[in-house]
Design a protein around this motif. Structure first.
Motif, PDB file in Angstrom:
ATOM      1  N   SER A   9       0.824  -1.213   0.000  1.00 56.77           N
ATOM      2  CA  SER A   9       0.000   0.000   0.000  1.00 56.77           C
ATOM      3  C   SER A   9       0.855   1.260   0.000  1.00 56.77           C
ATOM      4  CB  SER A   9      -0.933   0.006   1.217  1.00 56.77           C
ATOM      5  OG  SER A   9      -1.942  -0.965   1.081  1.00 56.77           O
ATOM      6  N   TYR A  10       2.023   1.190   0.648  1.00 56.86           N
ATOM      7  CA  TYR A  10       2.940   2.340   0.657  1.00 56.86           C
ATOM      8  C   TYR A  10       3.643   2.489  -0.697  1.00 56.86           C
ATOM      9  CZ  TYR A  10       2.665   3.346   5.681  1.00 56.86           C
ATOM     10  OH  TYR A  10       2.244   3.722   6.927  1.00 56.86           O
ATOM     11  N   PHE A  70      -2.995   7.052   4.783  1.00 60.63           N
ATOM     12  CA  PHE A  70      -3.983   6.415   3.914  1.00 60.63           C
ATOM     13  C   PHE A  70      -5.338   7.126   3.949  1.00 60.63           C
ATOM     14  CE2 PHE A  70      -1.159   2.738   5.046  1.00 60.63           C
ATOM     15  CZ  PHE A  70      -0.536   2.675   3.809  1.00 60.63           C
ATOM     16  N   MET A  71      -5.491   8.101   4.860  1.00 61.42           N
ATOM     17  CA  MET A  71      -6.712   8.903   4.968  1.00 61.42           C
ATOM     18  C   MET A  71      -7.961   8.026   4.863  1.00 61.42           C
ATOM     19  SD  MET A  71      -5.479  12.211   2.773  1.00 61.42           S
ATOM     20  CE  MET A  71      -4.170  11.408   1.846  1.00 61.42           C
ATOM     21  N   SER A 129     -11.655   4.075  -3.843  1.00 62.55           N
ATOM     22  CA  SER A 129     -10.250   3.788  -3.556  1.00 62.55           C
ATOM     23  C   SER A 129      -9.327   4.614  -4.446  1.00 62.55           C
ATOM     24  CB  SER A 129      -9.964   2.301  -3.776  1.00 62.55           C
ATOM     25  OG  SER A 129      -8.567   2.056  -3.710  1.00 62.55           O
ATOM     26  N   MET A 130      -8.526   5.471  -3.819  1.00 58.09           N
ATOM     27  CA  MET A 130      -7.574   6.280  -4.579  1.00 58.09           C
ATOM     28  C   MET A 130      -6.381   5.437  -5.022  1.00 58.09           C
ATOM     29  SD  MET A 130      -7.814   9.867  -2.499  1.00 58.09           S
ATOM     30  CE  MET A 130      -6.597  10.665  -3.531  1.00 58.09           C
ATOM     31  N   HIS A 131      -6.069   4.366  -4.266  1.00 58.18           N
ATOM     32  CA  HIS A 131      -5.011   3.448  -4.683  1.00 58.18           C
ATOM     33  C   HIS A 131      -5.368   2.809  -6.025  1.00 58.18           C
ATOM     34  CE1 HIS A 131      -3.316   3.675  -0.617  1.00 58.18           C
ATOM     35  NE2 HIS A 131      -2.257   3.030  -1.086  1.00 58.18           N
ATOM     36  N   LEU A 132      -6.606   2.306  -6.119  1.00 60.51           N
ATOM     37  CA  LEU A 132      -7.034   1.653  -7.359  1.00 60.51           C
ATOM     38  C   LEU A 132      -7.275   2.662  -8.475  1.00 60.51           C
ATOM     39  CD1 LEU A 132      -7.518  -1.425  -7.925  1.00 60.51           C
ATOM     40  CD2 LEU A 132      -7.114  -0.826  -5.557  1.00 60.51           C
ATOM     41  N   MET A 133      -7.666   3.884  -8.111  1.00 60.13           N
ATOM     42  CA  MET A 133      -7.791   4.945  -9.107  1.00 60.13           C
ATOM     43  C   MET A 133      -6.437   5.184  -9.781  1.00 60.13           C
ATOM     44  SD  MET A 133      -8.601   8.991  -8.512  1.00 60.13           S
ATOM     45  CE  MET A 133      -6.858   9.341  -8.176  1.00 60.13           C
ATOM     46  N   GLY A 134      -5.394   5.246  -8.957  1.00 60.01           N
ATOM     47  CA  GLY A 134      -4.036   5.443  -9.474  1.00 60.01           C
ATOM     48  C   GLY A 134      -3.573   4.288 -10.345  1.00 60.01           C
ATOM     49  N   TYR A 173      -7.482  -6.781   2.578  1.00 55.87           N
ATOM     50  CA  TYR A 173      -6.952  -7.428   3.773  1.00 55.87           C
ATOM     51  C   TYR A 173      -6.875  -6.448   4.950  1.00 55.87           C
ATOM     52  CZ  TYR A 173      -3.785 -10.104   6.773  1.00 55.87           C
ATOM     53  OH  TYR A 173      -3.226 -10.772   7.834  1.00 55.87           O
ATOM     54  N   LEU A 174      -6.476  -5.218   4.642  1.00 53.17           N
ATOM     55  CA  LEU A 174      -6.347  -4.195   5.690  1.00 53.17           C
ATOM     56  C   LEU A 174      -7.687  -3.548   6.039  1.00 53.17           C
ATOM     57  CD1 LEU A 174      -3.076  -2.497   4.354  1.00 53.17           C
ATOM     58  CD2 LEU A 174      -3.265  -4.027   6.328  1.00 53.17           C
ATOM     59  N   LYS A 175      -8.751  -4.016   5.373  1.00 53.52           N
ATOM     60  CA  LYS A 175     -10.109  -3.502   5.590  1.00 53.52           C
ATOM     61  C   LYS A 175     -10.190  -1.987   5.369  1.00 53.52           C
ATOM     62  CE  LYS A 175     -11.696  -7.122   8.751  1.00 53.52           C
ATOM     63  NZ  LYS A 175     -10.582  -8.046   8.591  1.00 53.52           N
ATOM     64  N   ALA A 176      -9.411  -1.505   4.392  1.00 51.47           N
ATOM     65  CA  ALA A 176      -9.414  -0.077   4.069  1.00 51.47           C
ATOM     66  C   ALA A 176     -10.588   0.277   3.153  1.00 51.47           C
ATOM     67  CB  ALA A 176      -8.098   0.307   3.391  1.00 51.47           C
TER      68      ALA A 176
END
Length: 201
Positions: A9-10, A70-71, A129-134, A173-176
């Protein structure tokens, strides 16, 4: 396992996506660009999209506006997104015009479109999810570069696809995020770039 997935995630934080796409462009493009031109684009882009957002995050955290990198809440994402959009606009209007690169110009426009869409969803209490957006943005940009320049970067596309799977697993997994939030984020990134690709392909 938790440590590994948190590390993922980082590593694939959305903060690094603009630089990842910019670097991917210069690595894959057959167009000639001197090292001086590359540095004039890469260095300011790195400062505007990585360094300044990190400093801004530390200030916001000190003020109690955000509590984690991760906001996790929609409310925490609002102000960083405002700042991020402004910084991305600076890249387009202050960095890229000097050595105009159409592909990168529209790549950043795609990221801005995705960020604004995410921001509008936040305002109606929908978290994407901004991670998946990226990851969706980067993946579609690579596909576009492959088609545009008629080059085989299947390995890079495969690695980003695999990384997208890892990031998805990590966030679950991190329930984010829930599965719909991850899917919405990925589609926002993918479709935003897809809309821009037709302008430079």
């Amino acid at each position: 396992m938790r440590f590994f997935l948190k590390l993922i995630s980082y590593i694939f934080h959305p903060l690094f996506i603009p630089m990842a796409g910019t670097a991917a462009y210069f690595i894959t493009t057959p167009k000639y660009s001197s090292s001086d031109i590359q540095n004039v684009i890469l260095l300011p882009t790195f400062i505007l999209t990585v360094i300044i957002p990190i400093i801004t995050y530390l200030i916001l955290k000190n003020l109690g506006v955000v509590h984690s990198v991760f906001m996790p809440t929609a409310k925490e994402r609002k102000y960083p997104l405002y700042i991020n959009i402004l910084l991305l606009l600076l890249v387009i209007y202050k960095v890229l015009p000097n050595y105009y690169v159409a592909e990168l110009h529209f790549y950043f426009l795609g990221i801005i479109t995705a960020s604004m869409t995410t921001l509008m969803l936040i305002l109606i209490k929908v978290k994407a999810s901004m991670h998946l957006m990226g990851m969706g943005s980067l993946l579609m940009f690579l596909i576009g570069l492959s088609i545009h320049f008629e080059i085989n970067i299947t390995l890079a596309i495969s690695l980003v696809t695999f990384a997208t799977g890892l990031v998805t697993t990590s966030r679950l997994y991190l329930k984010a995020h829930s599965k719909p939030e991850l899917l919405i984020g990925f589609l926002i990134g993918l479709l935003s770039q897809l809309l821009m690709i037709r302008l430079w392909l």
